[in-house]
Enzyme design. Structure first.
Site, PDB file in Angstrom:
ATOM      1  N   THR A  32      -0.750  -3.631   0.376  1.00 57.62           N
ATOM      2  CA  THR A  32       0.693  -3.686   0.104  1.00 57.62           C
ATOM      3  C   THR A  32       1.003  -4.835  -0.852  1.00 57.62           C
ATOM      4  OG1 THR A  32       1.156  -2.784   2.285  1.00 57.62           O
ATOM      5  CG2 THR A  32       2.954  -3.998   1.243  1.00 57.62           C
ATOM      6  N   GLY A 100       3.139 -12.111   2.450  1.00 66.94           N
ATOM      7  CA  GLY A 100       4.322 -12.355   1.628  1.00 66.94           C
ATOM      8  C   GLY A 100       5.242 -11.141   1.605  1.00 66.94           C
ATOM      9  N   GLU A 107      -1.895  -4.747   7.766  1.00 66.42           N
ATOM     10  CA  GLU A 107      -2.986  -5.107   6.847  1.00 66.42           C
ATOM     11  C   GLU A 107      -4.191  -5.613   7.630  1.00 66.42           C
ATOM     12  OE1 GLU A 107      -0.292  -6.387   2.964  1.00 66.42           O
ATOM     13  OE2 GLU A 107      -0.876  -7.918   4.375  1.00 66.42           O
TER      14      GLU A 107
HETATM   15  C1  5RP Z   1       1.858  -8.160   1.690  1.00 66.23           C
HETATM   16  C2  5RP Z   1       0.720  -8.983   1.237  1.00 66.23           C
HETATM   17  C3  5RP Z   1       0.411  -8.988  -0.218  1.00 66.23           C
HETATM   18  O1  5RP Z   1      -0.911  -8.625  -0.399  1.00 66.23           O
HETATM   19  C4  5RP Z   1       0.635 -10.359  -0.770  1.00 66.23           C
HETATM   20  O2  5RP Z   1       1.961 -10.767  -0.469  1.00 66.23           O
HETATM   21  C5  5RP Z   1       0.428 -10.414  -2.291  1.00 66.23           C
HETATM   22  O3  5RP Z   1       1.438  -9.705  -2.927  1.00 66.23           O
HETATM   23  P1  5RP Z   1       1.525  -9.566  -4.491  1.00 66.23           P
HETATM   24  O4  5RP Z   1       0.398  -8.694  -4.908  1.00 66.23           O
HETATM   25  O5  5RP Z   1       2.882  -8.929  -4.713  1.00 66.23           O
HETATM   26  O6  5RP Z   1       1.463 -10.944  -5.095  1.00 66.23           O
HETATM   27  O7  5RP Z   1       0.049  -9.632   1.982  1.00 66.23           O
HETATM   28  O8  5RP Z   1       2.117  -8.331   3.055  1.00 66.23           O
END
Ligand code: 5RP
Length: 224
Positions: A32, A100, A107
């Site tokens: 994600t 994030g 995940e």
């Molecule tokens: C989502 C996550 C994402 O992998 C992480 O936030 C990185 O996101 P991005 O590729 O938008 O920088 O852990 O829960």
């Protein structure tokens, strides 16, 4: 290169790695976030070879289905050979902070089922020591206050992610100001707090392969 171009480069590198490694008709674990979204968008040429995909969030499920990729429930899968996902921070031992986007629990479940976790990230995510990015923690709503108090005792400053509900109906506390020299120990400690569903430290099950987008090209690191 912009950060988006670096993400695009690692998404493409991940596609090539998956094309080489994924057995015919196997199920792929898909992460994600914005980097994972670029990977999903690049997946079309592999569609015919995939048995399907397990999605680590509702947002990813929708994107995969829009591409015509069959989404399989986690409970219908015994083992995944590959899982591709991004990270908010990754250290030299390939331990990560994730969440994030708030999808950390699913995940973690998908990652735990995969033989190989391929992390795709741009160079800004690489750190010596985890902790600059606030550590996301998924919490049962009624336990928020109690969990926040205990996280403060660990030295962090927990902040409720306002207006955000996870795919599992819970809330996220983002913990600022934690120094994390030993991510595996902190991961276990936070998991002991009653009311915590999962925390965004992926140290006990970190990445096996890191594809890192840098100005000099995509670098590949393998967990020792
Ligand atoms: C989502 C996550 C994402 O992998 C992480 O936030 C990185 O996101 P991005 O590729 O938008 O920088 O852990 O829960």
């Amino acid at each position: 290169m912009t950060q988006d171009e670096l993400k695009q480069a690692v998404a493409q590198a991940a596609l090539e790695e998956v094309a080489q490694r994924l057995p015919q008709n196997a199920i792929l674990g898909v992460g994600t976030g914005s980097t994972a979204n670029l990977f999903i968008a690049a997946l079309a040429p592999l569609k015919g070879r995939l048995g399907g995909a397990v999605a680590s969030s509702e947002a990813t499920r929708i994107r995969l289905e829009q591409l015509g990729i069959r989404v399989v429930a986690m409970n219908d899968v015994e083992r995944l050979s590959l899982y591709v996902d991004g990270a908010d921070e990754i250290d030299p031992g390939l331990a990560m902070i994730k969440g994030g986007g708030g999808a950390l629990t699913r995940e973690k479940i998908v990652a735990a089922t995969a033989e190989t976790f391929i992390c795709i990230a741009d160079a800004s995510k690489q750190v010596e020591t985890l902790g600059r990015f606030p550590l996301p923690i998924e919490v049962i709503p009624m336990a928020t206050r109690q969990v926040a108090r205990q996280l403060a005792q660990l030295g962090g400053l927990p902040r409720l992610r306002e207006g955000f509900v996870t795919d599992n109906g819970n809330v996220i506390l983002d913990v600022h100001g934690l120094a994390i020299p030993d991510p595996a120990t902190l991961e276990a400690q936070v998991n002991q707090i009653v009311g915590v569903v999962a925390n965004g430290l992926f140290a006990r099950r970190g990445a096996d392969v890191l594809l890192l987008g840098t100005e000099g090209g995509v670098q590949r690191f393998v967990h020792a």
